[in-house]
Scaffold this motif. Sequence first.
Motif, PDB file in Angstrom:
ATOM      1  N   UNK A  23       0.836  -1.213   0.000  1.00  0.00           N
ATOM      2  CA  UNK A  23       0.000   0.000   0.000  1.00  0.00           C
ATOM      3  C   UNK A  23       0.866   1.256   0.000  1.00  0.00           C
ATOM      4  N   UNK A  24       1.926   1.247   0.788  1.00  0.00           N
ATOM      5  CA  UNK A  24       2.824   2.403   0.842  1.00  0.00           C
ATOM      6  C   UNK A  24       3.454   2.682  -0.528  1.00  0.00           C
ATOM      7  N   UNK A  25       3.769   1.621  -1.268  1.00  0.00           N
ATOM      8  CA  UNK A  25       4.364   1.800  -2.587  1.00  0.00           C
ATOM      9  C   UNK A  25       3.411   2.517  -3.541  1.00  0.00           C
ATOM     10  N   UNK A  26       2.103   2.307  -3.351  1.00  0.00           N
ATOM     11  CA  UNK A  26       1.106   2.927  -4.211  1.00  0.00           C
ATOM     12  C   UNK A  26       0.648   4.291  -3.716  1.00  0.00           C
ATOM     13  N   UNK A  27       0.941   4.614  -2.467  1.00  0.00           N
ATOM     14  CA  UNK A  27       0.361   5.794  -1.832  1.00  0.00           C
ATOM     15  C   UNK A  27       0.667   7.106  -2.564  1.00  0.00           C
ATOM     16  N   UNK A  28       1.910   7.374  -2.985  1.00  0.00           N
ATOM     17  CA  UNK A  28       2.137   8.636  -3.711  1.00  0.00           C
ATOM     18  C   UNK A  28       1.309   8.745  -4.983  1.00  0.00           C
ATOM     19  N   UNK A  29       1.135   7.630  -5.704  1.00  0.00           N
ATOM     20  CA  UNK A  29       0.327   7.654  -6.919  1.00  0.00           C
ATOM     21  C   UNK A  29      -1.139   7.877  -6.588  1.00  0.00           C
ATOM     22  N   UNK A  30      -1.627   7.268  -5.488  1.00  0.00           N
ATOM     23  CA  UNK A  30      -3.013   7.485  -5.072  1.00  0.00           C
ATOM     24  C   UNK A  30      -3.265   8.958  -4.799  1.00  0.00           C
ATOM     25  N   UNK A  31      -2.353   9.583  -4.063  1.00  0.00           N
ATOM     26  CA  UNK A  31      -2.503  11.007  -3.753  1.00  0.00           C
ATOM     27  C   UNK A  31      -2.463  11.837  -5.026  1.00  0.00           C
ATOM     28  N   UNK A  32      -1.552  11.508  -5.926  1.00  0.00           N
ATOM     29  CA  UNK A  32      -1.439  12.253  -7.179  1.00  0.00           C
ATOM     30  C   UNK A  32      -2.713  12.134  -8.012  1.00  0.00           C
ATOM     31  N   UNK A  33      -3.258  10.936  -8.127  1.00  0.00           N
ATOM     32  CA  UNK A  33      -4.466  10.736  -8.936  1.00  0.00           C
ATOM     33  C   UNK A  33      -5.675  11.441  -8.334  1.00  0.00           C
ATOM     34  N   UNK A  34      -5.825  11.354  -7.018  1.00  0.00           N
ATOM     35  CA  UNK A  34      -6.965  12.005  -6.387  1.00  0.00           C
ATOM     36  C   UNK A  34      -6.823  13.528  -6.412  1.00  0.00           C
ATOM     37  N   UNK A  35      -5.618  14.004  -6.272  1.00  0.00           N
ATOM     38  CA  UNK A  35      -5.399  15.451  -6.361  1.00  0.00           C
ATOM     39  C   UNK A  35      -5.825  15.978  -7.726  1.00  0.00           C
TER      40      UNK A  35
END
Length: 343
Positions: A23-35
Motif C-alpha cells: 500500500x505504501x508503494x502505491x500511496x504517492x500515486x493514489x494522492x497524485x491521482x486524487x489530487x
Amino acid sequence: MIVVPEAFAQGTIEREGEPGAAWLAELPLIVDQLSKRWARVPAGEVLHGRVGIIVPVRRRSGHADGPEEPQGTEPEGTGGAEDAAAGAEDVLKVSFPHPGNVHEPDAFTAWDGRGAVRLREREDARFAMLLERARTATLADVEDGDEVAAVAGRLHRRLAVPAPPGLPRLRDQADGWEERLREDARELPHGLSRGALGAARATVRELGRDQPDTLIHGDFHARNILRAEREPWLAIDPKGCAGDPAYDAGTLLTARGPVFLHLEAGELRKTVHRALDIFAEAAQLDRDRARRWTQLHAVQAAFWGRRHGFGRARDGAVLARLLQFAEHMAELLRDRARPAATT
C-alpha cells in the motif's frame, strides 16, 4: 509526487507487514491521482497519524468548486509546524484500508460541518477523503481540565444526531465485549477487584444491548478535537457508529487519562468525578450512564494494555504506570459514590 514520512512508513510496515508495504508503494500515486481528480495540488508538509496521511492542498489554478475558505488556517493532523501549509485550503486524507475506517465519511456526511470538519469529496475504494482544513492545535493542548470537559461536552451535544442507516450498531458488539471480559480476567494477570469487574460486566448487560440509534463519534478524545476558523473547535477522525451517546464519555476520559498520572489518589478521584460532572452537563447526558461507560472503558483499557501494550508504551515502567492508572480509574468509578465537596 509526495514523499511519505519515514516514521509513518516504518510504523505501517511493522503493523501491517507485506500488505502495508504494498500500500505504501502505491500511496504517492493514489494522492497524485486524487489530487488531479479533485483539482487540488499539495500545499504543505505531509502529516500523519497512525493509519493515514494528511496532505494539505489548495485548489488548482483555474478551478473553483465553492466559496473560498479563509486563508491561513492550519492543516488537519497530529503534528507539524504551525505554518507548514500556508495557503492550503483543504486536506487530502488517505488511510490504510481497515474496517474501522469504513464509516468515517458517513459520519462527516451526517454532520455536514456541524461540529466537525466538512467533507468535500470521498473515494471509499481508496479510503480517501477531501476535508476542510483545521489547525494542528488540539483540545489536548489546553491545560485547564474544566475547559477541556466543557468544550468537549458542548461539541459532543451537537454531534449526537440520528444515525444514518448502514452504520455499525454498538449493541451488536455487546456479546463480544462480555466474552472478552471473561477471557481477559481468566487469562491475564491484573489488579482489578471483583467489584470493578462486576461493574463492567453489568454495564455490558444493562446498557450494552439496548442502545439508541444515535450517531456517536466512537473515538472522541481531546486529540481528535482541533482548533479551527469556521468554528472554535471541530471534531475529526470519527469511527462512525450508532449507540448510546454516553459511550463517548469513556473515550474522552480514558484517552485523556495519562495527563492525570501525577495526581494522588484522593485528588485523582475528585478530578475525574468533576470532569464527568462538567462533561455530562455540557453534553446533556445522564451522568451515571457516562460514569458507567467510562468505568467499562477503563477495564477494557487495562486488559488491552496487558495483552497488547499501548501505542507509545509497549513495555517497561511507562506501560506499568499506565496499567496501574487504568485499573485505578476502574476502581474509583465502579459505583455512584462521589467525593465529598470541599470548601
